[in-house]
Structure formats: structure tokens, C-alpha cells
Design an enzyme around this catalytic site. Structure first.
Site, mmCIF file in Angstrom:
data_model
loop_
_atom_site.group_PDB
_atom_site.id
_atom_site.type_symbol
_atom_site.label_atom_id
_atom_site.label_comp_id
_atom_site.label_asym_id
_atom_site.label_seq_id
_atom_site.Cartn_x
_atom_site.Cartn_y
_atom_site.Cartn_z
ATOM 1 N N ARG A 22 -0.125 19.160 54.341
ATOM 2 C CA ARG A 22 1.235 20.020 53.925
ATOM 3 C C ARG A 22 1.165 21.168 53.966
ATOM 4 O O ARG A 22 -0.157 21.866 53.446
ATOM 5 C CB ARG A 22 1.656 19.645 52.423
ATOM 6 C CG ARG A 22 2.764 20.441 52.183
ATOM 7 C CD ARG A 22 3.032 20.074 50.464
ATOM 8 N NE ARG A 22 4.411 20.935 50.187
ATOM 9 C CZ ARG A 22 4.458 21.325 48.918
ATOM 10 N NH1 ARG A 22 3.549 21.224 48.095
ATOM 11 N NH2 ARG A 22 5.628 21.997 48.791
ATOM 12 N N ASN A 52 -2.663 17.432 50.342
ATOM 13 C CA ASN A 52 -1.639 18.274 49.975
ATOM 14 C C ASN A 52 -2.342 19.200 48.742
ATOM 15 O O ASN A 52 -2.491 18.889 47.835
ATOM 16 C CB ASN A 52 -0.537 17.477 49.181
ATOM 17 C CG ASN A 52 0.491 18.477 48.910
ATOM 18 O OD1 ASN A 52 0.430 19.624 48.617
ATOM 19 N ND2 ASN A 52 1.628 17.627 48.261
ATOM 20 N N ARG A 109 8.143 30.598 38.545
ATOM 21 C CA ARG A 109 8.939 31.438 39.349
ATOM 22 C C ARG A 109 10.529 31.561 38.785
ATOM 23 O O ARG A 109 10.886 30.703 38.177
ATOM 24 C CB ARG A 109 9.016 30.885 40.809
ATOM 25 C CG ARG A 109 7.821 31.202 41.433
ATOM 26 C CD ARG A 109 7.659 30.140 42.590
ATOM 27 N NE ARG A 109 7.235 28.917 42.528
ATOM 28 C CZ ARG A 109 7.109 27.869 43.529
ATOM 29 N NH1 ARG A 109 7.725 28.234 44.717
ATOM 30 N NH2 ARG A 109 6.578 26.749 43.010
ATOM 31 N N HIS A 132 10.553 22.460 50.308
ATOM 32 C CA HIS A 132 10.467 21.123 49.937
ATOM 33 C C HIS A 132 10.956 20.237 51.029
ATOM 34 O O HIS A 132 11.439 19.171 51.041
ATOM 35 C CB HIS A 132 11.218 20.752 48.755
ATOM 36 C CG HIS A 132 10.394 21.891 47.388
ATOM 37 N ND1 HIS A 132 11.384 22.647 46.720
ATOM 38 C CD2 HIS A 132 9.658 21.620 46.875
ATOM 39 C CE1 HIS A 132 10.662 22.879 45.698
ATOM 40 N NE2 HIS A 132 9.422 22.793 45.941
#
Ligand code: AMP
Length: 398
Positions: free
Chosen positions: A93, A9, A241, A181
Site C-alpha cells: 500500500r 501495509n 489530524r 483511502h
């Protein structure tokens, strides 16, 4: 020597990994779980085995300045530990699968090139996810690699939930709400029948609250909506963000402040959210420990926005049976959980403050109309499950 398989990941400054071993034909077991953090700043390797015993915890050479160098550092550690072992597959991922990829796929050069085209839609993650595939391809060209998409679990949302209300001609190119997600949500949906059987088939909101943060509305274990959309910028306030933003703000940045597209991209992905509000840190733990009013305001906004979006998804589901917290903040911050649960009490969430403070699995009272839970996520295991099933390997057992 046992066969091995890897799950990677890869992010902008960290490489998380899991090493699975196959001691016999039937089983896969986690042999190591770890990460290289601080890539390009102060790289550090930390690894534990399945029982939590530390296998490595040391600074790395300052030359670990990018994802390629991090893969090299990982490969050298793996060799020192399991020299000569065969690697049967690598699962990754990948944040954005776009219109074309919602199911996990075995990587080909064509797919890699398609996924490169999506980099502008996930500049904070996609380039690093793909760089890890490239790096493995260079070093182990014959080992199959599997891409698992964070958008995948959300495919199948209703037309209205996916819609971006711009002219049809523009939306034809794939402009729609995807949600992210997904590997985290898919894992939690997969273990809900064990953890909370009474709500597993019901109406559930999962709050994935980490550096990136979003909500997912589940009905009968399937995603029906999410707070993230076309890119991973929408919805909740995140570490760097902003979450949902009046699009007029972006026009203002271009037209009145004269910022370039690159400057706006940097602001939206790396300089806003908790960091932008506080001017201090993007890290929730850090902010909770500070007394400055700006740090408090950042936490207040995070909680406010989360509660507001929970209300919106509760409306999508026409009420909820359970609220689940996961990821770094959701799993570890009893204060943030308490504040979000209190702000959601109108929905029927009655927090058990002691269970919450003790970090128990169920954190709502026995009489709470809506139950609340803390469920640790495990995106790496979800990637492993997809990888093994696509490559025809056995499922990992733990
Ligand atoms: P993740 O992206 O899931 O690794 O989550 C990272 C976020 O979790 C960061 O904002 C951390 O500050 C936050 N976090 C981790 N542990 C704690 C804690 N004990 N209390 C508050 N926030 C935490």
C-alpha cells in the site's frame, strides 16, 4: 513447498501483512494475516490464519525500532513457519501516487525515486510505505514488488471536484484534490453488488472511519468525490489530524505564533484531531469509555464533522441511496454509527437501533429511504488482487 506471496501495509508504528499461499497452479489462499504493532515502543507480533486460529502472539525484541527491523522480524517469523518457500511477489500500500501514478505499478528504482518526492505530501505514511519497499529490495532483490496507490481509485474525478482554487501557475505543479483511502473504497465498491445489490449502481457514501477518516461519494461504483484532498489532512476529524481547517489558522501559526514548518507539520499530522481536542487519546474506543468533558467534546466534534461532510457529499450526488460504514470505528462502534445516522436522518436514514447494536450488516429499517450498512474493509485483499493481476498470477480466492 507451496509458493508464497506477501502483501505489506507499512505505517509509522505498525506493519500489517498478509501471507498468501498457492497450494496448486490455480488458487491463492490466505495462509496468515497479522501485524507488528508498537514499533519503536513495545513491538508485538500477532498473526492468525484464515480461520482465525492464533499462529503467533508475542512481544518482540526491543530492537524492533523501525520499519527495516520490523521487516527483519517478519522475515524471521516467516522463515520459522515456511522455511524454503519461494516468494513470487510482494504488494504494497502506497498512500500517495501524485499526478504520475494512479494505476498499480511494478516497482523500479525510478518509480521509487519519484514516490520519494511525494513524502512531504504524506509524511505520516509515505516514508514508511517506501521504507518497506527498500527493505524488501535489500533482502529479496529479484522478487517483483507492486505499488498500489490510495489515491488511485479517485482518479477521474471531474475537473471541478479536483480543483484547488489558487492561481493556475501554482496548481500546474500537481496541486489538486486527490483523495485517499482508495484501496478501502475500491474493495467495498467491488463487493457491493454481492452485499447490497439494490444500491450498488446507485448513489452511495462510504464512511471510512478509522485512525484516518474520510468519506467517498460513489456513483455507479465509481468515486466522484472525497472528503480528503491534496494531502490526507482535509475533511473529517481524525485520530491526530484536524480535518478541514481554515487556512488562515495555518498562517496564524506561522506569523503570530512563530512556529516553524516542521512544528506546524507535526501539529497537523500528530497532535490534533481527537488527541488535540481531548488532550487524552487519539483512540476512539478509549475516548468513548471516558467521562471527562474533553473526551466527550472530541467525540461530539468527530460526529458533527462526519455528519456535516456527509451532507456536503449528498449535495454532490444530489441525494443518496445508501450510507456505508467501514474501518476500525465504522465497523466496531455502534455508538458512533448511531449518532452519525441520527444526525443524517434528514437525508432519509432511519436507523434500526437493534440491528446496529448487534453489528448486523444492514443497520437501517426496512422502510428507510436511505439504507445504512456496515461493510468490513479489506485493503490487503485489494492490494493482493492488483498485485496478482499485474504479475500475471492467479487471483486470490478469499
Ligand atoms: P483503524 O485505523 O481502521 O484500525 O481504526 C482504529 C480506530 O478504530 C481507533 O480509533 C480505535 O479506537 C477504533 N476502534 C476499534 N474498535 C473499536 C470499538 N469497538 N469501539 C470504538 N472504536 C473502536
Amino acid at each position: 513447498m507451496d509458493d508464497h506471496a506477501l502483501v505489506l501495509n507499512a505505517g509509522s508504528s505498525s506493519l500489517k501483512f498478509c501471507v498468501f499461499q498457492r497450494p496448486n497452479e490455480k488458487d491463492w489462499r490466505i495462509a496468515a494475516r497479522g501485524q507488528i504493532e508498537g514499533i519503536g515502543i513495545a513491538p508485538r507480533l500477532s498473526v492468525k490464519d484464515a480461520q482465525g486460529v492464533v499462529l503467533a502472539d508475542n512481544n518482540l525484541d526491543a530492537g524492533v525500532t523501525d520499519g527495516h527491523a520490523a521487516i527483519d522480524a517478519l522475515a524471521s517469523w516467516l522463515r520459522s513457519k515456511w522455511h524454503g518457500a519461494r516468494v513470487l511477489g510482494v504488494g504494497h500500500r502506497i498512500v500517495h501516487g501524485g499526478v504520475r501514478y494512479s494505476q498499480p505499478v511494478i516497482m523500479t528504482r525510478q518509480i521509487l525515486s519519484d514516490l520519494h518526492e511525494l513524502i512531504p505530501l504524506a509524511p505520516l505514511h509515505q516514508p514508511y510505505n517506501l521504507a518497506a519497499i527498500d527493505a524488501v529490495l535489500e533482502r529479496l532483490p529479484d522478487v517483483p514488488q507492486v505499488a498500489c496507490f490510495d489515491t488511485g481509485f479517485h482518479s477521474g474525478h471531474s475537473e471541478v471536484a479536483e480543483l484547488i482554487p489558487l492561481p493556475r501557475s501554482i496548481c500546474k505543479s500537481g496541486l489538486r484534490r486527490y483523495g485517499f483511502h482508495g484501496l478501502s473504497y475500491e474493495y467495498i465498491a467491488s463487493i457491493l453488488p454481492e452485499v447490497a445489490p439494490e444500491v450498488a449502481k446507485g448513489k452511495v457514501i462510504i464512511a471510512h472511519l478509522g485512525s484516518g477518516a474520510s468519506l467517498c461519494a460513489l456513483r455507479d461504483g465509481k468515486s466522484v468525490d472525497s472528503s480528503l484532498g491534496f494531502t490526507a489532512l482535509d475533511g473529517l476529524c481524525m485520530g491526530t489530524r484536524p480535518g478541514a481547517l481554515d487556512p488562515g489558522v495555518v498562517l496564524y501559526l506561522f506569523q503570530s505564533l512563530g512556529l516553524t514548518a516542521k512544528e506546524v507539520e507535526k501539529m497537523l499530522y500528530s497532535q490534533s484531531g481527537l488527541l488535540g481536542i481531548s488532550g487524552i487519546s487519539n483512540d476512539m474506543r478509549d475516548l468513548l469509555s471516558r467521562r471527562e468533558p474533553e473526551a466527550r467534546l472530541a467525540v461530539d466534534y468527530f460526529v458533527y464533522r462526519a455528519a456535516k461532510e456527509i451532507g456536503a457529499l449528498a449535495a454532490v450526488l444530489s441525494g443518496i441511496d445508501a450510507l456505508i460504514f467501514t474501518a476500525g470505528i465504522g465497523e466496531n462502534s455502534s455508538e458512533v454509527r448511531r449518532r452519525i445516522c441520527e444526525a443524517s436522518s434528514w437525508l432519509g436514514v432511519d436507523l434500526d437501533t437493534k440491528a446496529n447494536a448487534n453489528g448486523e450488516s444492514r443497520i437501517s429499517t426496512a422502510q428507510s429511504k436511505v439504507s445504512a450498512w456496515v461493510v468490513p474493509t479489506n485493503e490487503e485483499l485489494m492490494i493482493a488482487r492488483h498485485t496478482w493481476s499485474l504479475l500475471g498470477l492467479m487471483k486470490p480466492v478469499s
